[in-house]
Design a protein around this motif. Structure first.
Motif, PDB file in Angstrom:
ATOM      1  N   THR A 297       0.851  -1.178   0.000  1.00 54.57           N
ATOM      2  CA  THR A 297       0.000   0.000   0.000  1.00 54.57           C
ATOM      3  C   THR A 297       0.888   1.229   0.000  1.00 54.57           C
ATOM      4  OG1 THR A 297      -1.684  -1.163   1.262  1.00 54.57           O
ATOM      5  CG2 THR A 297      -1.837   1.235   1.218  1.00 54.57           C
ATOM      6  N   HIS A 298       0.629   2.154  -0.904  1.00 54.79           N
ATOM      7  CA  HIS A 298       1.493   3.334  -1.019  1.00 54.79           C
ATOM      8  C   HIS A 298       1.358   4.216   0.213  1.00 54.79           C
ATOM      9  CE1 HIS A 298       2.981   7.213  -2.532  1.00 54.79           C
ATOM     10  NE2 HIS A 298       3.766   6.454  -3.271  1.00 54.79           N
ATOM     11  N   ALA A 299       2.452   4.867   0.572  1.00 54.08           N
ATOM     12  CA  ALA A 299       2.526   5.656   1.804  1.00 54.08           C
ATOM     13  C   ALA A 299       1.439   6.723   1.876  1.00 54.08           C
ATOM     14  CB  ALA A 299       3.903   6.300   1.921  1.00 54.08           C
ATOM     15  N   ASP A 300       1.166   7.399   0.764  1.00 53.47           N
ATOM     16  CA  ASP A 300       0.256   8.535   0.802  1.00 53.47           C
ATOM     17  C   ASP A 300      -1.182   8.133   1.129  1.00 53.47           C
ATOM     18  OD1 ASP A 300       2.364  10.132   0.171  1.00 53.47           O
ATOM     19  OD2 ASP A 300       1.871  10.326  -1.952  1.00 53.47           O
ATOM     20  N   SER A 301      -1.497   6.861   1.050  1.00 57.88           N
ATOM     21  CA  SER A 301      -2.871   6.435   1.275  1.00 57.88           C
ATOM     22  C   SER A 301      -3.139   6.057   2.725  1.00 57.88           C
ATOM     23  CB  SER A 301      -3.204   5.240   0.365  1.00 57.88           C
ATOM     24  OG  SER A 301      -2.437   4.107   0.748  1.00 57.88           O
ATOM     25  N   ILE A 302      -2.136   6.140   3.579  1.00 58.72           N
ATOM     26  CA  ILE A 302      -2.302   5.724   4.970  1.00 58.72           C
ATOM     27  C   ILE A 302      -2.227   6.933   5.885  1.00 58.72           C
ATOM     28  CG2 ILE A 302      -1.458   4.209   6.792  1.00 58.72           C
ATOM     29  CD1 ILE A 302      -0.125   2.514   4.685  1.00 58.72           C
ATOM     30  N   ASP A 303      -3.358   7.321   6.440  1.00 58.24           N
ATOM     31  CA  ASP A 303      -3.398   8.431   7.384  1.00 58.24           C
ATOM     32  C   ASP A 303      -3.038   7.933   8.778  1.00 58.24           C
ATOM     33  OD1 ASP A 303      -4.295  10.243   5.443  1.00 58.24           O
ATOM     34  OD2 ASP A 303      -6.380   9.612   5.732  1.00 58.24           O
ATOM     35  N   GLY A 304      -2.412   8.790   9.553  1.00 57.87           N
ATOM     36  CA  GLY A 304      -2.071   8.401  10.908  1.00 57.87           C
ATOM     37  C   GLY A 304      -1.130   9.388  11.556  1.00 57.87           C
ATOM     38  N   PRO A 305      -0.620   9.072  12.743  1.00 63.06           N
ATOM     39  CA  PRO A 305       0.205   9.994  13.528  1.00 63.06           C
ATOM     40  C   PRO A 305       1.664   9.993  13.084  1.00 63.06           C
ATOM     41  CG  PRO A 305      -0.052   7.952  14.725  1.00 63.06           C
ATOM     42  CD  PRO A 305      -0.879   7.800  13.463  1.00 63.06           C
ATOM     43  N   ILE A 314       5.555  -7.549   4.499  1.00 54.52           N
ATOM     44  CA  ILE A 314       6.654  -7.860   5.414  1.00 54.52           C
ATOM     45  C   ILE A 314       6.553  -7.056   6.702  1.00 54.52           C
ATOM     46  CG2 ILE A 314       9.163  -7.877   5.697  1.00 54.52           C
ATOM     47  CD1 ILE A 314       9.336  -8.133   2.652  1.00 54.52           C
ATOM     48  N   GLN A 315       6.333  -5.746   6.596  1.00 54.73           N
ATOM     49  CA  GLN A 315       6.278  -4.927   7.793  1.00 54.73           C
ATOM     50  C   GLN A 315       5.525  -3.637   7.515  1.00 54.73           C
ATOM     51  OE1 GLN A 315      10.413  -4.192   8.763  1.00 54.73           O
ATOM     52  NE2 GLN A 315      10.414  -2.213   7.728  1.00 54.73           N
ATOM     53  N   PHE A 316       5.109  -2.993   8.598  1.00 57.30           N
ATOM     54  CA  PHE A 316       4.520  -1.663   8.533  1.00 57.30           C
ATOM     55  C   PHE A 316       5.612  -0.672   8.898  1.00 57.30           C
ATOM     56  CE2 PHE A 316       2.359   2.114   9.884  1.00 57.30           C
ATOM     57  CZ  PHE A 316       1.235   2.180   9.090  1.00 57.30           C
ATOM     58  N   ASN A 317       5.825   0.313   8.048  1.00 54.14           N
ATOM     59  CA  ASN A 317       6.894   1.291   8.225  1.00 54.14           C
ATOM     60  C   ASN A 317       6.294   2.664   8.480  1.00 54.14           C
ATOM     61  OD1 ASN A 317       9.602   0.766   8.330  1.00 54.14           O
ATOM     62  ND2 ASN A 317       9.941   0.821   6.120  1.00 54.14           N
ATOM     63  N   SER A 318       6.819   3.382   9.460  1.00 49.08           N
ATOM     64  CA  SER A 318       6.382   4.753   9.697  1.00 49.08           C
ATOM     65  C   SER A 318       7.575   5.587  10.106  1.00 49.08           C
ATOM     66  CB  SER A 318       5.310   4.806  10.797  1.00 49.08           C
ATOM     67  OG  SER A 318       5.898   4.634  12.084  1.00 49.08           O
ATOM     68  N   VAL A 319       7.451   6.914   9.926  1.00 50.01           N
ATOM     69  CA  VAL A 319       8.502   7.824  10.362  1.00 50.01           C
ATOM     70  C   VAL A 319       7.878   9.150  10.775  1.00 50.01           C
ATOM     71  CG1 VAL A 319       8.947   8.737   8.031  1.00 50.01           C
ATOM     72  CG2 VAL A 319      10.768   8.804   9.746  1.00 50.01           C
ATOM     73  N   ARG A 320       8.410   9.701  11.847  1.00 48.29           N
ATOM     74  CA  ARG A 320       7.973  11.014  12.320  1.00 48.29           C
ATOM     75  C   ARG A 320       9.185  11.716  12.936  1.00 48.29           C
ATOM     76  NH1 ARG A 320       2.983  13.487  14.186  1.00 48.29           N
ATOM     77  NH2 ARG A 320       3.438  15.169  15.656  1.00 48.29           N
ATOM     78  N   ASN A 321       9.406  12.953  12.497  1.00 48.09           N
ATOM     79  CA  ASN A 321      10.476  13.773  13.063  1.00 48.09           C
ATOM     80  C   ASN A 321      11.822  13.044  13.052  1.00 48.09           C
ATOM     81  OD1 ASN A 321      10.893  16.405  14.083  1.00 48.09           O
ATOM     82  ND2 ASN A 321      11.175  15.602  16.152  1.00 48.09           N
ATOM     83  N   ASP A 336      -5.215  -0.922  15.179  1.00 49.90           N
ATOM     84  CA  ASP A 336      -4.276  -1.304  16.243  1.00 49.90           C
ATOM     85  C   ASP A 336      -2.915  -0.647  16.014  1.00 49.90           C
ATOM     86  OD1 ASP A 336      -6.099  -2.984  17.529  1.00 49.90           O
ATOM     87  OD2 ASP A 336      -5.468  -4.760  16.401  1.00 49.90           O
ATOM     88  N   ILE A 337      -2.466  -0.693  14.764  1.00 50.33           N
ATOM     89  CA  ILE A 337      -1.152  -0.129  14.428  1.00 50.33           C
ATOM     90  C   ILE A 337      -1.136   1.372  14.678  1.00 50.33           C
ATOM     91  CG2 ILE A 337       0.409   0.348  12.498  1.00 50.33           C
ATOM     92  CD1 ILE A 337      -0.408  -2.398  11.368  1.00 50.33           C
ATOM     93  N   ARG A 338      -2.195   2.060  14.244  1.00 47.65           N
ATOM     94  CA  ARG A 338      -2.261   3.503  14.477  1.00 47.65           C
ATOM     95  C   ARG A 338      -2.161   3.819  15.962  1.00 47.65           C
ATOM     96  NH1 ARG A 338      -6.554   3.565  10.502  1.00 47.65           N
ATOM     97  NH2 ARG A 338      -5.878   4.619   8.582  1.00 47.65           N
ATOM     98  N   ALA A 339      -2.931   3.093  16.761  1.00 47.56           N
ATOM     99  CA  ALA A 339      -2.950   3.349  18.203  1.00 47.56           C
ATOM    100  C   ALA A 339      -1.590   3.064  18.834  1.00 47.56           C
ATOM    101  CB  ALA A 339      -4.029   2.493  18.865  1.00 47.56           C
ATOM    102  N   LEU A 340      -0.973   1.961  18.435  1.00 46.11           N
ATOM    103  CA  LEU A 340       0.339   1.606  18.975  1.00 46.11           C
ATOM    104  C   LEU A 340       1.388   2.659  18.636  1.00 46.11           C
ATOM    105  CD1 LEU A 340       0.853  -2.238  18.403  1.00 46.11           C
ATOM    106  CD2 LEU A 340       1.010  -1.020  20.595  1.00 46.11           C
ATOM    107  N   ILE A 341       1.460   3.010  17.358  1.00 47.76           N
ATOM    108  CA  ILE A 341       2.510   3.929  16.937  1.00 47.76           C
ATOM    109  C   ILE A 341       2.267   5.326  17.479  1.00 47.76           C
ATOM    110  CG2 ILE A 341       3.558   5.017  14.914  1.00 47.76           C
ATOM    111  CD1 ILE A 341       3.404   2.381  13.495  1.00 47.76           C
TER     112      ILE A 341
END
Length: 356
Positions: A297-305, A314-321, A336-341
């Motif tokens: 799933t492309h990054a731009d389609s996933i809203d979150g913190p 394979i994995q869920f990748n996120s980055v902030r600051n 669940d992932i949104r809440a955890l991250i």
């Protein structure tokens, strides 16, 4: 002398591996060297200073924001010392207040021999073509180079004669088409260097670095009460391995589940982009084998913190600051992932909220 030229960083290719100026008013207090050592360093011009090839304004235009301070010499582009300010470092580091960055390195002589054994995508300019090369995506660039190499997603190498300029743009949102003109400008300045001294920016960069949160315990992203609230009753103590941590818990059906988190404390933007490129290549190959099944799933389609996020098989990748958090799991929902991250970024004081 500058640090040795960087080879292509080790990528996580084997899937069994454990998941790799202008307008500077926003940082006026950082933009001036404050120590006597920095002032002294600024008076000495190094003919092999990689910061003497690009005007800060040129880089700001590509990064889309003012630099947090003057460009500075750094130890390396990858690894634990990535972006670490260092007198006479072999890398020139350009960084915004939001930690987006470009890194420039130079092989001043004997470049042909050094890069002969380096892989990546190679595009040679035909004689009389004006330096025309075609990149992997079909886009065309012209410049004062004999050849261009692309290493991975985000490392642009331009060879002219016996010298190479390398620009790593993984921690930016720039494309290779935007980096090409920068590399061309840098090549043209090899013969007439700018009156910039990268050592003069080291003191201010060290001050900024000291204000960043240090790397912490990989198992400190969530407390036991966080896991209990968000997922279910924790089972045992989380197990740490380097910058990864494995959690075991009971789900709503009293079944034992687990997930593993990995955190990159600094240089997260660069690592995030490089990993996604690698995972994207794998996902595309897997999709072909599965008859076109969508596994990425492309990054731009996933809203979150997060500043950016991407989900793969394979994995869920996120980055902030500039802090990257990735999760590998089998049963977590996107909620669940949104809440955890989100809780992790709150606990790391990277977003508003009450830390646990």
């Amino acid at each position: 002398m500058p640090a040795p030229f960087k080879l292509l960083p080790a990528l996580l290719i084997v899937l069994g591996l454990s998941l790799g100026a202008c307008n500077r008013s926003t940082a006026d207090s950082d933009a001036q060297p404050t120590s006597a050592a920095a002032t002294e360093a600024s008076a000495v011009a190094d003919p092999q200073d990689p910061c003497r090839l690009l005007e800060p304004a040129d880089v700001e235009a590509v990064l889309g924001a003012p630099l947090a301070g003057p460009p500075f010499r750094a130890v390396s582009v990858q690894g634990d010392q990535a972006g670490e300010p260092a007198i006479d470092g072999g890398v020139c580091w350009y960084e915004t207040a939001g930690f987006r960055s470009l890194a420039v390195q130079v092989i001043w002589t004997d470049a042909g021999r050094v890069v002969a054994g380096i892989g990546g995508y190679l595009a040679k300019a035909d004689q009389g073509s004006g330096g025309l090369v075609t990149l992997q995506d079909g886009s065309e660039l012209t410049g004062e180079w004999d050849e261009v190499r692309m290493l991975g997603c985000c490392d642009f190498m331009a060879l002219r004669g016996d010298s190479v300029v390398e620009i790593d743009f993984g921690a930016s949102t720039a494309s290779a088409e935007q980096i090409g003109p920068l590399a061309d400008t840098a090549l043209r300045r090899l013969d007439t260097l700018l009156p910039i001294n990268g050592n003069a920016g080291v003191a201010a960069a060290r001050q900024r670095l000291a204000r960043r949160a240090p790397a912490g315990d990989a198992c400190s992203l969530w407390s036991a009460s966080d896991i209990s609230e968000l997922l279910g009753e924790p089972q045992g103590t989380p197990e740490r391995s380097g910058d990864s941590c494995t959690y075991v818990y009971l789900d709503e059906r009293n079944r034992q589940q687990m997930f593993m988190s990995t955190v990159v404390w600094r240089n997260g933007y660069r690592n995030y982009r490089q990993e996604n490129a690698m995972l994207g290549g794998f996902a595309a190959n897997l999709a072909r084998e599965l008859g076109g099944a969508k596994v990425l799933t492309h990054a731009d389609s996933i809203d979150g913190p997060w500043d950016a996020a991407q989900n793969s098989s394979i994995q869920f990748n996120s980055v902030r600051n500039d802090v990257q958090i990735s999760l590998r799991h089998s049963k977590l929902s996107l909620d669940d992932i949104r809440a955890l991250i989100q809780r992790a970024y709150v606990n790391l004081h990277l977003m508003p909220g009450s830390a646990s």
